[in-house]
Design a protein around this motif. Structure first.
Motif, PDB file in Angstrom:
ATOM      1  N   ARG A 141       0.799  -1.223   0.000  1.00 36.53           N
ATOM      2  CA  ARG A 141       0.000   0.000   0.000  1.00 36.53           C
ATOM      3  C   ARG A 141       0.836   1.280   0.000  1.00 36.53           C
ATOM      4  N   PHE A 142       2.135   1.131  -0.033  1.00 35.42           N
ATOM      5  CA  PHE A 142       3.010   2.314   0.024  1.00 35.42           C
ATOM      6  C   PHE A 142       2.828   3.194  -1.214  1.00 35.42           C
ATOM      7  N   GLU A 143       2.658   4.487  -0.998  1.00 33.07           N
ATOM      8  CA  GLU A 143       2.500   5.462  -2.075  1.00 33.07           C
ATOM      9  C   GLU A 143       3.733   6.367  -2.126  1.00 33.07           C
ATOM     10  N   ARG A 144       4.529   6.164  -3.137  1.00 29.32           N
ATOM     11  CA  ARG A 144       5.802   6.858  -3.272  1.00 29.32           C
ATOM     12  C   ARG A 144       5.581   8.368  -3.400  1.00 29.32           C
ATOM     13  N   PRO A 145       6.372   9.181  -2.697  1.00 33.15           N
ATOM     14  CA  PRO A 145       6.218  10.638  -2.808  1.00 33.15           C
ATOM     15  C   PRO A 145       6.616  11.145  -4.191  1.00 33.15           C
ATOM     16  N   ASP A 146       5.962  12.197  -4.610  1.00 34.65           N
ATOM     17  CA  ASP A 146       6.197  12.801  -5.922  1.00 34.65           C
ATOM     18  C   ASP A 146       6.416  14.299  -5.719  1.00 34.65           C
ATOM     19  N   ARG A 147       7.591  14.788  -6.066  1.00 33.43           N
ATOM     20  CA  ARG A 147       7.941  16.183  -5.809  1.00 33.43           C
ATOM     21  C   ARG A 147       7.026  17.159  -6.546  1.00 33.43           C
ATOM     22  N   ARG A 148       6.237  16.675  -7.500  1.00 32.47           N
ATOM     23  CA  ARG A 148       5.297  17.562  -8.193  1.00 32.47           C
ATOM     24  C   ARG A 148       4.090  17.912  -7.316  1.00 32.47           C
ATOM     25  N   ASN A 149       3.866  17.103  -6.274  1.00 30.19           N
ATOM     26  CA  ASN A 149       2.791  17.396  -5.323  1.00 30.19           C
ATOM     27  C   ASN A 149       3.284  18.377  -4.277  1.00 30.19           C
ATOM     28  N   ARG A 150       2.492  19.362  -3.965  1.00 31.16           N
ATOM     29  CA  ARG A 150       2.932  20.378  -2.992  1.00 31.16           C
ATOM     30  C   ARG A 150       3.171  19.770  -1.620  1.00 31.16           C
ATOM     31  N   TRP A 151       2.412  18.681  -1.286  1.00 32.67           N
ATOM     32  CA  TRP A 151       2.610  18.054   0.024  1.00 32.67           C
ATOM     33  C   TRP A 151       3.803  17.107   0.038  1.00 32.67           C
ATOM     34  N   ASP A 152       4.472  16.929  -1.084  1.00 37.61           N
ATOM     35  CA  ASP A 152       5.700  16.126  -1.157  1.00 37.61           C
ATOM     36  C   ASP A 152       6.892  16.991  -1.540  1.00 37.61           C
ATOM     37  N   SER A 153       6.752  18.289  -1.429  1.00 36.76           N
ATOM     38  CA  SER A 153       7.796  19.198  -1.892  1.00 36.76           C
ATOM     39  C   SER A 153       8.107  20.253  -0.817  1.00 36.76           C
ATOM     40  N   PRO A 154       9.406  20.592  -0.658  1.00 38.22           N
ATOM     41  CA  PRO A 154      10.562  19.994  -1.335  1.00 38.22           C
ATOM     42  C   PRO A 154      10.829  18.568  -0.846  1.00 38.22           C
ATOM     43  N   LEU A 155      11.343  17.757  -1.745  1.00 41.25           N
ATOM     44  CA  LEU A 155      11.587  16.348  -1.472  1.00 41.25           C
ATOM     45  C   LEU A 155      13.090  16.077  -1.474  1.00 41.25           C
ATOM     46  N   PHE A 156      13.592  15.562  -0.348  1.00 40.01           N
ATOM     47  CA  PHE A 156      15.005  15.193  -0.228  1.00 40.01           C
ATOM     48  C   PHE A 156      15.081  13.665  -0.172  1.00 40.01           C
ATOM     49  N   GLU A 157      15.871  13.080  -1.058  1.00 39.62           N
ATOM     50  CA  GLU A 157      15.890  11.627  -1.212  1.00 39.62           C
ATOM     51  C   GLU A 157      17.208  11.013  -0.742  1.00 39.62           C
ATOM     52  N   LEU A 158      17.070  10.049   0.179  1.00 37.85           N
ATOM     53  CA  LEU A 158      18.207   9.265   0.663  1.00 37.85           C
ATOM     54  C   LEU A 158      18.200   7.890   0.002  1.00 37.85           C
ATOM     55  N   SER A 159      19.377   7.296  -0.153  1.00 41.60           N
ATOM     56  CA  SER A 159      19.503   5.921  -0.653  1.00 41.60           C
ATOM     57  C   SER A 159      20.251   5.101   0.392  1.00 41.60           C
ATOM     58  N   PRO A 160      19.567   4.701   1.471  1.00 41.41           N
ATOM     59  CA  PRO A 160      20.233   4.021   2.591  1.00 41.41           C
ATOM     60  C   PRO A 160      20.982   2.761   2.197  1.00 41.41           C
ATOM     61  N   TYR A 161      20.458   1.966   1.260  1.00 42.22           N
ATOM     62  CA  TYR A 161      21.130   0.721   0.884  1.00 42.22           C
ATOM     63  C   TYR A 161      22.379   0.987   0.057  1.00 42.22           C
ATOM     64  N   LYS A 162      22.307   1.915  -0.872  1.00 40.36           N
ATOM     65  CA  LYS A 162      23.449   2.205  -1.748  1.00 40.36           C
ATOM     66  C   LYS A 162      24.518   3.053  -1.066  1.00 40.36           C
ATOM     67  N   ASP A 163      24.083   4.071  -0.317  1.00 46.71           N
ATOM     68  CA  ASP A 163      25.030   5.053   0.207  1.00 46.71           C
ATOM     69  C   ASP A 163      25.108   5.091   1.729  1.00 46.71           C
ATOM     70  N   GLY A 164      24.207   4.355   2.419  1.00 40.34           N
ATOM     71  CA  GLY A 164      24.179   4.455   3.875  1.00 40.34           C
ATOM     72  C   GLY A 164      23.557   5.776   4.301  1.00 40.34           C
ATOM     73  N   ILE A 165      23.496   5.999   5.612  1.00 34.94           N
ATOM     74  CA  ILE A 165      22.950   7.254   6.151  1.00 34.94           C
ATOM     75  C   ILE A 165      23.920   7.826   7.174  1.00 34.94           C
ATOM     76  N   GLN A 166      24.314   9.054   6.937  1.00 36.33           N
ATOM     77  CA  GLN A 166      25.197   9.775   7.851  1.00 36.33           C
ATOM     78  C   GLN A 166      24.735  11.224   7.934  1.00 36.33           C
ATOM     79  N   LYS A 167      25.273  11.937   8.903  1.00 37.06           N
ATOM     80  CA  LYS A 167      24.968  13.366   8.982  1.00 37.06           C
ATOM     81  C   LYS A 167      25.454  14.091   7.740  1.00 37.06           C
ATOM     82  N   SER A 168      26.489  13.517   7.115  1.00 33.94           N
ATOM     83  CA  SER A 168      27.076  14.150   5.932  1.00 33.94           C
ATOM     84  C   SER A 168      26.401  13.728   4.630  1.00 33.94           C
TER      85      SER A 168
END
Length: 302
Positions: A141-168
Motif C-alpha cells: 500500500r506504500f504510495e511513493r512521494p512525488d515532488r510535483r505534489n505540494r505536500w511532497d515538496s521539497p523532497l530530499f531523497e536518501l539511498s540508505p542501501y546504496k550510500d548508507g545514512i550519515q549526517k554528511s
C-alpha cells in the motif's frame, strides 16, 4: 519553524535518518528546538498499530494530533513514521500551512526486497520487527512521494542501501540548509507556507476533534464494562469518571453490544451536529461529559 515528514517503506532506515537529521540540525546555527515524534513516543507496538485498518487509523490520528499540538515557529518537528499514504502527508502539510512554517519530506528510497531482508535481520537480532503479513500489506500500500505534489515538496531523497545514512549524506545536508536558511524578501529557494483564513481561525481541525471524541468515549465504555464485571450484573449507581465529570447511574446491566451501539450513535450525532454548528469537543473531558449525559438520557436514568 518547520515540519519534516520522514517517508519510506517499512524497515527502510527512517528512524536512522530522523536521528541523523536531528543531530545535524542541533549542530547547525539554528536556535530552534528539535523534536522527533514517532510511534515509540506513545509506547506503541508496531505490529499492534498496523494490525488492522482501525488500529492504523488510530495511530495516524494520534500522530497527527501530537504534531498539531507541537508545531510552532520556534521548533522543528520531525515525524518519524511510515507516512506512506499521500492523503495523510497532505494532512500533515495542512498542519504546517496552518502554523505558517516550512515543510519538507525526507524520503528513504529502498527497494522492497532489501527492506524485507533488513526486517528479517532485525528479527534474528530480536529487535523490533514487522510480522510478515503486516510487512507485505504495508509495502503493497506504500504510495511513493512525488515532488510535483505540494505536500511532497521539497523532497530530499536518501539511498540508505546504496550510500548508507550519515549526517554528511547529501540529502540531510540539503535538508538542514533548507530548514535553517535565513529568509528575507529576496529569498526564492525557501518556501514558508502561509495559513488560509480557514486554517488560521482554529488550531484544532475537525479530524483531531473527532479523534479525541472517539478516544474519550472508548475510555468511558471501558469504565462501564469494568464496573459491571465487578458488580456481577447488579444495578450500578454513581459510577465516578473523574473530578468535574457527571456521575453515571445505571438501573440495569447494559451489554457490550448495546454500549457499542450507543457509542457509535453518539459519535455520529455529534459529527452531524458539527456540520451546521460548532465543531465536536476537542478535549477529552468535554467529550466524556457529553457522552455520560447522553448515556444517562438514553438509559432512562437521572
Amino acid at each position: 519553524m518547520a515540519l519534516v515528514v520522514i517517508c519510506g517503506q517499512p524497515c527502510s532506515g527512517k528512524s536512522t535518518a530522523a536521528f541523523f537529521l536531528a543531530e545535524a540540525l542541533k549542530e547547525s546555527e539554528s536556535n530552534s528546538t528539535i523534536r522527533i515524534i514517532d510511534e515509540a513516543s506513545f509506547h506503541l507496538d508496531r505490529n499492534q498499530s498496523y494490525a488492522n485498518m482501525t488500529a492504523e487509523k488510530n495511530l495516524r490520528g494520534a500522530l497527527r494530533s501530537e504534531v498539531d499540538r507541537s508545531v510552532s515557529k520556534d521548533n522543528i518537528i520531525i515525524v518519524d513514521s511510515l507516512n506512506s499514504i499521500k492523503g495523510y502527508r497532505y494532512e500533515l502539510w495542512c498542519l504546517a500551512r496552518a502554523a505558517g512554517i516550512r515543510y519538507s519530506v525526507l524520503f528513504c528510497d529502498v527497494e522492497e526486497t532489501q527492506c524485507k531482508k533488513w526486517n528479517e535481520q532485525r528479527m534474528e537480532k530480536c529487535e523490533a520487527t514487522y510480522d510478515d503479513t503486516i510487512f507485505e500489506d504495508l509495502a503493497r500500500r506504500f504510495e511513493r512521494p512525488d515532488r510535483r505534489n505540494r505536500w511532497d515538496s521539497p523532497l530530499f531523497e536518501l539511498s540508505p542501501y546504496k550510500d548508507g545514512i550519515q549526517k554528511s549524506s547529501a540529502a540531510i545536508v540539503d535538508a538542514v540548509s533548507y530548514l535553517t536558511k535565513k529568509v528575507d524578501s529576496k529569498t526564492r529557494d525557501v518556501k514558508i507556507l502561509h495559513p488560509t483564513i480557514a486554517t488560521q481561525s482554529t488550531r484544532f481541525s475537525e479530524a483531531n476533534s473527532l479523534y479525541e471524541l472517539d478516544r474519550a468515549t472508548q475510555e468511558v465504555t471501558n469504565v462501564i464494562v469494568e464496573a459491571q464485571s465487578q458488580s456481577i450484573g447488579g444495578p450500578l449507581n454513581g459510577i465516578s469518571l473523574g473530578q468535574g465529570l457527571p456521575t453515571l447511574n445505571m438501573s440495569r446491566s447494559v451489554g457490550l453490544p448495546e454500549l457499542r451501539r450507543l457509542r457509535r450513535t453518539f459519535i455520529k450525532l455529534t459529527g452531524q451536529t458539527s456540520l451546521s454548528g460548532p465543531p465536536p469537543p476537542s478535549d477529552a473531558e468535554s467529550a466524556k461529559r457529553m457522552f455520560v449525559d447522553y448515556l444517562n438520557r438514553e438509559l432512562g436514568t437521572t
